[in-house]
Write an enzyme that holds these catalytic residues in place. Structure first.
Site, PDB file in Angstrom:
ATOM      1  N   ASP A 168      12.919 -10.079  -1.605  1.00 27.05           N
ATOM      2  CA  ASP A 168      12.920  -8.510  -1.696  1.00 27.05           C
ATOM      3  C   ASP A 168      14.263  -7.971  -2.049  1.00 27.05           C
ATOM      4  O   ASP A 168      14.405  -6.829  -3.137  1.00 27.05           O
ATOM      5  CB  ASP A 168      12.221  -7.793  -0.565  1.00 27.05           C
ATOM      6  CG  ASP A 168      11.053  -8.179  -0.064  1.00 27.05           C
ATOM      7  OD1 ASP A 168      11.243  -9.529   0.058  1.00 27.05           O
ATOM      8  OD2 ASP A 168      10.322  -7.675   0.539  1.00 27.05           O
ATOM      9  N   ASP A 197      18.307  -2.668   2.138  1.00 24.77           N
ATOM     10  CA  ASP A 197      17.433  -1.893   1.326  1.00 24.77           C
ATOM     11  C   ASP A 197      17.903  -0.591   0.543  1.00 24.77           C
ATOM     12  O   ASP A 197      17.101   0.468   0.243  1.00 24.77           O
ATOM     13  CB  ASP A 197      15.996  -1.463   1.927  1.00 24.77           C
ATOM     14  CG  ASP A 197      15.228  -3.002   2.153  1.00 24.77           C
ATOM     15  OD1 ASP A 197      15.134  -3.746   1.003  1.00 24.77           O
ATOM     16  OD2 ASP A 197      14.436  -3.030   3.158  1.00 24.77           O
ATOM     17  N   TRP A 256       8.754  -9.490  -6.821  1.00 25.52           N
ATOM     18  CA  TRP A 256      10.315  -8.975  -6.647  1.00 25.52           C
ATOM     19  C   TRP A 256      11.025  -9.956  -7.479  1.00 25.52           C
ATOM     20  O   TRP A 256      11.873  -9.248  -7.935  1.00 25.52           O
ATOM     21  CB  TRP A 256      10.373  -9.120  -4.955  1.00 25.52           C
ATOM     22  CG  TRP A 256       9.694  -8.050  -4.246  1.00 25.52           C
ATOM     23  CD1 TRP A 256       9.357  -8.498  -2.930  1.00 25.52           C
ATOM     24  CD2 TRP A 256       9.427  -6.535  -4.253  1.00 25.52           C
ATOM     25  NE1 TRP A 256       9.098  -7.128  -2.324  1.00 25.52           N
ATOM     26  CE2 TRP A 256       8.871  -6.353  -3.277  1.00 25.52           C
ATOM     27  CE3 TRP A 256       9.635  -5.666  -5.365  1.00 25.52           C
ATOM     28  CZ2 TRP A 256       8.647  -4.748  -2.855  1.00 25.52           C
ATOM     29  CZ3 TRP A 256       9.295  -4.362  -5.168  1.00 25.52           C
ATOM     30  CH2 TRP A 256       8.543  -3.879  -4.065  1.00 25.52           C
ATOM     31  N   THR A 294       8.099 -17.939   5.186  1.00 22.80           N
ATOM     32  CA  THR A 294       7.461 -16.614   5.006  1.00 22.80           C
ATOM     33  C   THR A 294       7.212 -15.831   6.175  1.00 22.80           C
ATOM     34  O   THR A 294       7.606 -16.279   7.072  1.00 22.80           O
ATOM     35  CB  THR A 294       6.210 -16.863   4.350  1.00 22.80           C
ATOM     36  OG1 THR A 294       5.768 -15.515   3.548  1.00 22.80           O
ATOM     37  CG2 THR A 294       5.165 -17.277   5.153  1.00 22.80           C
ATOM     38  N   ARG A 307       3.501 -10.347  -3.674  1.00 25.48           N
ATOM     39  CA  ARG A 307       4.731  -9.365  -3.783  1.00 25.48           C
ATOM     40  C   ARG A 307       5.823 -10.080  -4.028  1.00 25.48           C
ATOM     41  O   ARG A 307       6.722  -9.424  -4.799  1.00 25.48           O
ATOM     42  CB  ARG A 307       4.493  -8.142  -2.875  1.00 25.48           C
ATOM     43  CG  ARG A 307       5.201  -6.842  -3.396  1.00 25.48           C
ATOM     44  CD  ARG A 307       5.036  -6.004  -2.522  1.00 25.48           C
ATOM     45  NE  ARG A 307       5.361  -5.944  -1.302  1.00 25.48           N
ATOM     46  CZ  ARG A 307       4.240  -5.942  -0.374  1.00 25.48           C
ATOM     47  NH1 ARG A 307       3.025  -5.931  -0.637  1.00 25.48           N
ATOM     48  NH2 ARG A 307       4.555  -6.179   1.111  1.00 25.48           N
TER      49      ARG A 307
END
Length: 401
Positions: free
Chosen positions: A180, A122, A256, A240, A252
């Site tokens: 993400d 991230d 993304w 998931t 979300r």
């Protein structure tokens, strides 16, 4: 070095071509909505001044629980740490309020050490949303080096056998990649522009291609997690973590992907990424479970729709992504994307999503969903919701320029 310079020049030319494409589609912001946005900025500054008072030194805001009054924070290593300074910098750019810049500079000093963090995928969220915005506002050699080091750290998590940057570490024989992770690639494109080193660019493209091949269903909805065999690179599970079910469309996660492939087209001008972004947008906008106010339920397949919780963070990300994508695509889709983003901004700019001034722990938006299956961050404000909301406001305000 000559090859690197050539690649750098090619990248700049491609960006210039993309900018030229963007200029062909003109939009006129709504005057009344611009007034609303000005009020949102003022409210945001006031809210973040309140938030500053609740932060302990070295801590970053995560969320606030209105029922208990608990203000939840993290250290700099949490994946959301870049959103607070990023939001402060967006607010400073919009309003000129120097308290925002002063606080951003203070917390950037705390965050800087994460440039060497190789334990997370991230770093795009953490470092580009923060130092990337700082570099745009006030370019400096120090910011540039921090971002380059961050990109290098991120690249250590790339495995060419898999063709992806690893998201989550695991003690099991698995290589986990989440949708993400598309949001972290923008840092790598920046690094190639800044250094002329094409390796960052190649990793970003390889990751995006692998994700496009394995993460998406025929209807262009996305799985959250792909589990690869670390030895062969074969997909061994699609599931998931934060959505309702393995075959559901976690809201979300869809946004993304929308945002990530829009960035991919901007940075490469490869039309397959534009097509992918459009396909994802069509899935979202044409879904029968997308509410009229365009703020998604936390999962498009949540079992208790229409009583399922909404996720304002997904709405904010979608609005910001659509305000970029509308500049690249055909006239019909462009108008749809633009008007949808307007609708989202209007609705996030009022109750029940916009928090009353002086409440909500200083967060701007409320009614977000972080991890429903785990029962964490459910129906609360989230720091990234504020970030993408304020980003969307800026994109709308400047779309005609």
């Amino acid at each position: 070095m000559i090859l690197k310079n050539i690649l750098y020049t090619v990248a700049l030319v491609m960006l210039s071509c993309t900018a030229s494409l963007a200029q062909k589609v003109k939009f006129k912001p709504n005057p009344q909505l611009l007034k609303t946005i000005s009020a949102d900025y003022k409210d945001g500054v006031n809210q973040y001044k309140l938030m500053m008072k609740g932060l302990e030194p070295g801590k970053f805001p995560k969320s606030y629980y209105p029922k208990t009054g608990k203000f939840e924070t993290s250290n700099s290593g949490w994946w959301c740490s870049g959103f607070y300074p990023g939001t402060l910098l967006y607010l400073y750019k919009a309003t000129g309020d120097k308290a925002m810049l002063t606080e951003a500079n203070r917390i950037l000093d705390v965050l800087a050490k994460e440039q060497y963090n190789k334990t997370t995928h991230d770093l795009g969220f953490m470092m580009y949303c923060s130092f990337g915005n700082a570099e745009k506002l006030e370019p400096s050699a120090a910011y540039k080096q921090i971002l380059i080091n961050s990109a290098k750290s991120l690249c250590t998590r790339f495995d060419p056998k898999i063709g992806c940057i690893k998201s989550w570490d695991s003690n099991k024989p698995e290589y986990l990649v989440i949708i993400d992770n598309m949001m972290n690639l923008e840092l790598l494109f920046w690094a190639t522009r800044a250094t002329g080193d094409s390796s960052f660019y190649k990793i970003a493209v390889t990751h995006a291609n692998t994700t496009m091949r394995n993460h998406f269903r025929p209807d262009y909805s996305s799985y959250h997690v792909i589990n690869y065999n670390p030895q062969t690179g074969e997909v061994q599970q699609k599931r998931t973590a934060q959505g309702f079910a393995d075959e559901s469309a976690w809201a979300r996660g869809q946004t993304w992907g929308l945002y990530g492939y829009t960035v991919m087209y901007r940075e490469t001008k490869d039309k397959k990424y534009l097509a992918q972004a459009n396909h994802i947008a069509h899935f979202i906008l044409n879904h029968p479970n997308l509410p009229k106010d365009k703020i998604p339920y936390w999962d498009f397949n949540a079992p208790n729709i229409p009583d399922a919780l909404r996720d304002a963070s997904a709405g904010a990300i979608m609005a910001s992504a659509l305000l970029e994508l509308c500049r690249y695509t055909d006239k019909k889709d462009s108008q749809t994307y633009f008007t949808t983003a307007e609708t989202i901004i209007r609705n996030l700019s009022k109750a029940p999503y916009l928090a009353e001034s002086g409440t909500n722990g200083g967060f701007i938006l409320q009614h977000c969903v972080g991890h429903f299956p785990a029962g964490t961050e459910v129906d609360v404000p989230l720091t990234y919701a504020d970030y993408y909301f304020i980003e969307a406001l800026g994109r709308y305000k400047n779309i005609g320029k």
